[in-house]
Each structure stands twice: as C-alpha cells, then as structure tokens.
Design a protein around this motif. Structure first.
Motif, PDB file in Angstrom:
ATOM      1  N   ASP A 103      38.469  35.136  83.230  1.00 33.12           N
ATOM      2  CA  ASP A 103      39.035  35.248  84.567  1.00 33.12           C
ATOM      3  C   ASP A 103      39.586  36.655  84.795  1.00 33.12           C
ATOM      4  N   TYR A 104      40.326  37.188  83.801  1.00 36.38           N
ATOM      5  CA  TYR A 104      40.877  38.531  83.946  1.00 36.38           C
ATOM      6  C   TYR A 104      39.768  39.581  83.986  1.00 36.38           C
ATOM      7  N   LEU A 105      38.779  39.417  83.103  1.00 41.86           N
ATOM      8  CA  LEU A 105      37.681  40.369  83.050  1.00 41.86           C
ATOM      9  C   LEU A 105      36.937  40.426  84.389  1.00 41.86           C
ATOM     10  N   MET A 106      36.693  39.261  84.988  1.00 42.93           N
ATOM     11  CA  MET A 106      35.981  39.216  86.268  1.00 42.93           C
ATOM     12  C   MET A 106      36.836  39.809  87.398  1.00 42.93           C
ATOM     13  N   ARG A 107      38.122  39.506  87.398  1.00 41.06           N
ATOM     14  CA  ARG A 107      39.009  40.079  88.412  1.00 41.06           C
ATOM     15  C   ARG A 107      38.951  41.603  88.362  1.00 41.06           C
ATOM     16  N   ARG A 108      38.874  42.132  87.167  1.00 39.62           N
ATOM     17  CA  ARG A 108      39.015  43.573  86.972  1.00 39.62           C
ATOM     18  C   ARG A 108      37.691  44.324  87.077  1.00 39.62           C
ATOM     19  N   LEU A 109      36.600  43.755  86.549  1.00 39.08           N
ATOM     20  CA  LEU A 109      35.367  44.521  86.403  1.00 39.08           C
ATOM     21  C   LEU A 109      34.237  44.120  87.344  1.00 39.08           C
TER      22      LEU A 109
ATOM     23  N   GLU B   9      31.414  31.301  88.683  1.00 35.62           N
ATOM     24  CA  GLU B   9      32.442  30.942  89.657  1.00 35.62           C
ATOM     25  C   GLU B   9      33.409  32.082  89.932  1.00 35.62           C
ATOM     26  N   ASN B  10      33.520  33.023  89.005  1.00 32.68           N
ATOM     27  CA  ASN B  10      34.495  34.098  89.147  1.00 32.68           C
ATOM     28  C   ASN B  10      33.880  35.466  89.432  1.00 32.68           C
ATOM     29  N   ASP B  11      32.566  35.513  89.593  1.00 32.20           N
ATOM     30  CA  ASP B  11      31.888  36.748  89.955  1.00 32.20           C
ATOM     31  C   ASP B  11      31.364  36.614  91.382  1.00 32.20           C
ATOM     32  N   PRO B  12      32.048  37.188  92.360  1.00 30.77           N
ATOM     33  CA  PRO B  12      31.626  37.016  93.758  1.00 30.77           C
ATOM     34  C   PRO B  12      30.293  37.678  94.087  1.00 30.77           C
ATOM     35  N   TYR B  13      29.822  38.576  93.198  1.00 29.63           N
ATOM     36  CA  TYR B  13      28.661  39.407  93.524  1.00 29.63           C
ATOM     37  C   TYR B  13      27.406  39.014  92.748  1.00 29.63           C
ATOM     38  N   HIS B  14      27.571  38.125  91.774  1.00 28.32           N
ATOM     39  CA  HIS B  14      26.437  37.581  91.016  1.00 28.32           C
ATOM     40  C   HIS B  14      25.651  38.684  90.296  1.00 28.32           C
ATOM     41  N   HIS B  15      26.342  39.364  89.411  1.00 30.71           N
ATOM     42  CA  HIS B  15      25.681  40.341  88.549  1.00 30.71           C
ATOM     43  C   HIS B  15      24.655  39.641  87.658  1.00 30.71           C
ATOM     44  N   LEU B  16      23.760  40.427  87.084  1.00 34.31           N
ATOM     45  CA  LEU B  16      22.776  39.881  86.158  1.00 34.31           C
ATOM     46  C   LEU B  16      23.484  39.191  84.990  1.00 34.31           C
ATOM     47  N   LEU B  17      22.888  38.099  84.523  1.00 36.17           N
ATOM     48  CA  LEU B  17      23.517  37.269  83.491  1.00 36.17           C
ATOM     49  C   LEU B  17      22.473  36.823  82.482  1.00 36.17           C
TER      50      LEU B  17
ATOM     51  N   ALA C 147      42.181  38.080  98.102  1.00 30.51           N
ATOM     52  CA  ALA C 147      41.882  38.695  99.390  1.00 30.51           C
ATOM     53  C   ALA C 147      40.592  38.124  99.941  1.00 30.51           C
ATOM     54  N   LEU C 148      40.511  38.049 101.247  1.00 26.86           N
ATOM     55  CA  LEU C 148      39.310  37.624 101.953  1.00 26.86           C
ATOM     56  C   LEU C 148      38.748  38.833 102.698  1.00 26.86           C
ATOM     57  N   PHE C 149      37.530  39.224 102.342  1.00 27.72           N
ATOM     58  CA  PHE C 149      36.839  40.316 103.028  1.00 27.72           C
ATOM     59  C   PHE C 149      35.755  39.713 103.914  1.00 27.72           C
ATOM     60  N   THR C 150      35.695  40.172 105.160  1.00 26.04           N
ATOM     61  CA  THR C 150      34.739  39.626 106.115  1.00 26.04           C
ATOM     62  C   THR C 150      33.975  40.750 106.793  1.00 26.04           C
ATOM     63  N   CYS C 151      32.657  40.564 106.906  1.00 28.86           N
ATOM     64  CA  CYS C 151      31.795  41.489 107.635  1.00 28.86           C
ATOM     65  C   CYS C 151      30.802  40.650 108.420  1.00 28.86           C
ATOM     66  N   GLY C 152      30.975  40.604 109.730  1.00 31.92           N
ATOM     67  CA  GLY C 152      30.131  39.744 110.546  1.00 31.92           C
ATOM     68  C   GLY C 152      30.352  38.291 110.183  1.00 31.92           C
ATOM     69  N   GLU C 153      29.270  37.601 109.850  1.00 27.16           N
ATOM     70  CA  GLU C 153      29.370  36.193 109.483  1.00 27.16           C
ATOM     71  C   GLU C 153      29.527  35.988 107.982  1.00 27.16           C
ATOM     72  N   LYS C 154      29.515  37.075 107.211  1.00 29.01           N
ATOM     73  CA  LYS C 154      29.616  36.966 105.757  1.00 29.01           C
ATOM     74  C   LYS C 154      31.052  37.210 105.311  1.00 29.01           C
ATOM     75  N   CYS C 155      31.478  36.471 104.288  1.00 29.21           N
ATOM     76  CA  CYS C 155      32.826  36.678 103.751  1.00 29.21           C
ATOM     77  C   CYS C 155      32.819  36.520 102.239  1.00 29.21           C
ATOM     78  N   TRP C 156      33.760  37.184 101.601  1.00 26.14           N
ATOM     79  CA  TRP C 156      33.896  37.167 100.146  1.00 26.14           C
ATOM     80  C   TRP C 156      35.356  36.930  99.793  1.00 26.14           C
ATOM     81  N   ASN C 157      35.608  35.955  98.929  1.00 24.46           N
ATOM     82  CA  ASN C 157      36.944  35.723  98.386  1.00 24.46           C
ATOM     83  C   ASN C 157      37.026  36.398  97.029  1.00 24.46           C
ATOM     84  N   VAL C 158      37.970  37.296  96.846  1.00 28.55           N
ATOM     85  CA  VAL C 158      38.117  37.999  95.574  1.00 28.55           C
ATOM     86  C   VAL C 158      39.547  37.859  95.071  1.00 28.55           C
ATOM     87  N   LYS C 159      39.686  37.842  93.756  1.00 30.08           N
ATOM     88  CA  LYS C 159      40.992  37.749  93.125  1.00 30.08           C
ATOM     89  C   LYS C 159      41.496  39.132  92.748  1.00 30.08           C
ATOM     90  N   GLY C 160      42.798  39.339  92.869  1.00 31.23           N
ATOM     91  CA  GLY C 160      43.407  40.566  92.417  1.00 31.23           C
ATOM     92  C   GLY C 160      43.853  40.454  90.967  1.00 31.23           C
TER      93      GLY C 160
END
Length: 500
Positions: A215-221, A255-263, A27-40
């Motif tokens: 990949d599955y873990l990132m999609r889900r959590l 590459e699979n975390d669209p939100y860049h959690h702490l690592l 899915a592609l989520f868009t708010c103003g000029e910002k967008c996020w591609n996320v996997k289901g």
C-alpha cells in the motif's frame, strides 16, 4: 501539470500519531468524464504528499480530503515523456504510441550499493543499449551479495523486527532517486517487489505486513511512469507464500495502482499462471528460448525471457555462458517476436558482479545486443513468428489422401516428442507482414540453405553476421523458393526486404 509526468501536491503538518504508512489522505482528480482516486503518503519531517500521473491533456480539477482539505484545478499540457509502457497484442508500446522494444539487463541489488558504485553503474548504462533494468526493493543475500546496505525500507521495532508501519524515508528517497535517474535516460525500472534471497527477514513478512508495505509503495511510486511491477524474482522458492497469497498480492497491487502499470511474476522452476487477466506479460526463466512463439500463441501476451543464463565465468551453470551464446539466444528470442534480458557474471575478488551490483560491463555481448536492437527498431513493425513452409515441394508420389505425410507425422507426435523436435530445430524465423522476412540459423554452420518467400513480390536478400555485426547483400532480387549460399559458420541471419 504535464501529461505522463508526476504531478505533486505537498502539505505540511504534524507527524502521524500511529502508522506512518497507512494515513487518511486521498484526492480525486477529474478530467472531463474521467476521474482517478489516489492515495497520499507521509514522506517524513511533517511533509505529506499526493502524487498523480496525468493520462491525457486537458483541464483537471482536484479535491483533497482526509488529513487535509484542499481543491484546485490545473491545465495539463503536452510533455516530452512517452508515458508508461503498455502492451499491444504480443508486443509493447508507449502510451503516446511510440515504439518500445524491451532490451533489459539485470542489476538486482542496485539500490543497496555505495553511492560511488551506483554512479559508476549509471555512467555505464549511458553507453549500452539497455532500456529496462530489473532491480529489487529489498536487499539481496546470495553468492557475491554479502555487503550490508546502508539503508533498509523500514525502521525496526524494539524487538528487532521490521516495522512496516514506519517506512525509512531516507531509503525511499534514495530508491526514488535511482528510478528517476534511470528514467532520465529512457530506462524502465522493472521493480522486483519480493525475493527469497534474504538474511534480514523481508522474505517472511506476514500477509498483513505485506499489504501495508505494498500500500505504501503504491501510494509513493505508482505515479512514476517508468515503473513495471515484478511481483517477485523466483516467486516459487519463497516458502512463506502459498499460491493463494500470490493471487492476493496480485489483487492488492491492482487495487492500489490507479494507472495499471505492467505486471508480471518471475519463476524459478514453476511458471506462474500467465493467463490471469491482471498479468500483462510473461516473465520467464528458462533456456528453452525456442518456446517464445508457443507462449505468445497460448497467452496472447508479450513474452520476455527475463533470465536465460548470463554471460560470465562463475561456477554456476546459469552464470558462465559465452558472449556469443548470449548474443545467439537474444537473436533466437527476438527473431520470433519475443524479448530478452541480459545479465553478466564475471568473477571478481571484490564481489562486484554486474548482475548483482552493477559497476562496469566486461562482456562481449552488449555491443552485439545494441546491433540487434538497432536492427529491430529499423523494421517497419514488430516481428511476428513465421512458420516457414518446409514440406510444400515434396514429390507427389509420397502424397496420401491429399495430405502431406510429414505434416501428418508431426501432428501425431506426443508432447515429449514435439519438445525434442523443437530443440533439434536450429533455425527460427520471423516476419513483418510481407514486408520483411528474417531467418536466423543460430549455431548451424550451413554453407547452403534456402528461404521460401512469397512468389508475388520481389525481395532484396541480405546476410547478417550477428557476431561481426556486418550486413551484406546476397541477392539483389528474389521471390519464391530461393537458394542461399552462406559462409558455413554459426551466427548467421538472412533478411529479405520487399522491393516490389
């Protein structure tokens, strides 16, 4: 849709014919000029989910493609959530700007215990100061960790090996439930993705299998705000992975975390390269707690001593320090602006030790850690290391060429000599600008000492007994070099607060 809270789209369809982990849904989520591609992801029983973590208030449009086609819009409003924890210089802060000081604890195999024990652990956590829990995705096999989990992350193939393409949905639902329960109490999940204490084979996944799992873990959590990614517990004892594999794991997560959690990546003996751009903070295992300021300066990142031994009485040297020593190390760490993680390992015949399984806490340090936490939250800002001037008043007859000879001597020390000197120095100090100065004397039992405060301000000086959790005024008004009369016992801190 609420800002910083998981937003979810659900679709019902037929079960995937092949992989249940890698499915064509995004899915592609868009708010103003910002967008996020996320996997289901596929959640079992014909249910497909797309999750999104809104990062700002406003109107969002979304478009789903792949196995399902759909689109729509949502208005994202404010919520009570503070959002993800992020770094700010050498410290941490919530996304909404709220202060966050990590006071963690360790319960490695939390999600692999019977429900009664998990419930007991959650109830215990409601009464203690910890706002971060280190716990594992995979079950753990080690001393006092011999029980067989009821659920595993994957189903098995006919040959008995793990099938990463077929996640065990009951397991993931269960893990998610625990993370959500912690989240409701304001507790971050420092989720450990790999470890070497294994009898089931999870530590020996191929790199191909590893990427499918991640990949599955990132999609889900990844759309859960209270999660941190800890690549491994003691990554350097996992013989299945070479260093280039860890870099590939790091890349896969990013590459699979669209939100860049702490690592981070936690060590046994060899420290990970914390200078790598994707690594947000230093997760250290060492008793060299005096090095917090050195690592902050080197890496320009927060430092967490995630393992510096545990309060307890078991046979291992890492699991039998006293409650005072746990408290002492926390104060030494935090005074210099770094952070610590608690653990407890008191022997029990039923093998229910907090560090492994949770249950109830038996130690004497948690309430002292709570006292420290309250003290640090009361300060006007996060502490920074303070190098208190030590030689400025040396007699002029010892000055040579305008430079203090002791300073010259210290500069001439080799690394081994500097390390020895650092171990010898028993006190440590931190400050909040010129507003607050803190000096902690550790195991020194000084009856007299001094503190060198700015000469152009006046300070109220108080004495803190970190074990008795008392705070008393020592001097109503002080400035410059100030003599201190102390009680001649260990565990004493002095705090000077500006009054003019």
């Amino acid at each position: 849709m609420k800002c910083y809270e998981t937003f979810e789209l659900n679709f019902q369809g037929a079960e995937p014919e092949n992989s249940h982990a890698e499915i064509a849904l995004s899915a592609l989520f868009t708010c103003g000029e910002k967008c996020w591609n996320v996997k289901g992801f596929y959640a079992g029983e014909g249910m497909y989910k797309v999750r999104f973590l809104p990062q700002t208030e406003g109107e969002y449009t979304w478009k789903v493609s792949g196995l399902f086609e759909a689109e729509g819009s949502e208005v994202c409003t404010a919520s009570k959530s503070h959002g993800m924890v992020q770094t700010e210089g050498n410290h941490f802060v919530y996304q909404d700007g709220s202060k966050y000081l990590p006071f963690g604890t360790t319960i490695y195999a939390l999600s692999h215990q019977p429900e009664e024990l998990i419930d007991q652990t959650i109830e215990t956590l409601k009464e203690v100061p910890f706002n971060k829990v280190r716990h594992c995705v995979f079950p753990k096999h080690y001393d006092y960790n011999h029980n067989e989990p009821q659920l595993y992350p994957f189903e098995k193939k006919e040959d008995g090996s793990w099938d990463v393409h077929h996640p065990c949905f009951a397991y993931w639902d269960h893990l998610e439930g625990i993370i959500r329960r912690l989240e409701s109490m304001g507790i971050e999940s420092d989720l450990i993705l790999f470890h070497g204490y294994d009898r089931w084979g999870f530590a020996f996944l191929t790199m191909e299998e590893t990427k499918v799992y991640l990949d599955y873990l990132m999609r889900r959590l990844s759309a859960i705000s209270c999660i941190w990614w800890s690549m491994a517990n003691e990554y350097d004892i996992m013989t299945n992975y070479k260093m280039e594999d860890w870099y590939e794991i790091e890349k896969t997560i990013c590459e699979n975390d669209p939100y860049h959690h702490l690592l981070s990546n936690h060590n046994c003996m060899h420290y990970y390269d914390h200078s790598r751009p994707a690594i947000t903070h230093c997760s250290m295992q060492t008793i060299a707690v005096h090095k917090g300021d050195e690592w902050q300066e080197r890496y320009k990142k927060p430092v967490i001593f995630d393992e510096f031994c545990y309060e307890g009485d078991i046979q291992h040297e890492w699991g039998n320090i006293s409650g005072f020593e746990m408290t002492n190390r926390f104060w030494k760490i935090c005074t210099k602006g770094a952070y610590g993680t608690h653990g407890e390992t008191f022997y029990s015949e039923d093998e229910v030790l907090w560090w492994a399984k949770g249950g109830v806490l038996k130690g004497k340090s948690p309430k002292r850690i709570a006292y420290l936490k309250d003290f640090l939250y009361s300060l006007p800002s996060c502490l920074e290391p303070w190098n208190e001037p030590k030689w400025e008043e040396i007699d002029q007859e010892f000055e040579k060429n305008g430079e203090n000879p002791f300073v010259t001597l210290i500069k001439s020390l080799n690394p081994e000599e500097k390390e020895t000197l650092a171990f010898k120095s028993g006190d440590c100090a931190g400050h909040c600008g010129d507003e607050v100065f803190l000096k902690y004397f550790g195991i020194q039992c000084a009856a007299v000492a001094s503190i060198k405060l700015p000469k152009d301000h006046k300070y109220k000086v108080e004495i803190i007994d970190v074990w008795e959790m008392t705070r008393e005024t020592l001097i109503e008004e002080a400035s410059g070099s100030t003599a201190l009369k102390l009680p001649g016992k260990e565990g004493i801190a002095v705090v000077a607060t500006k009054i003019a």
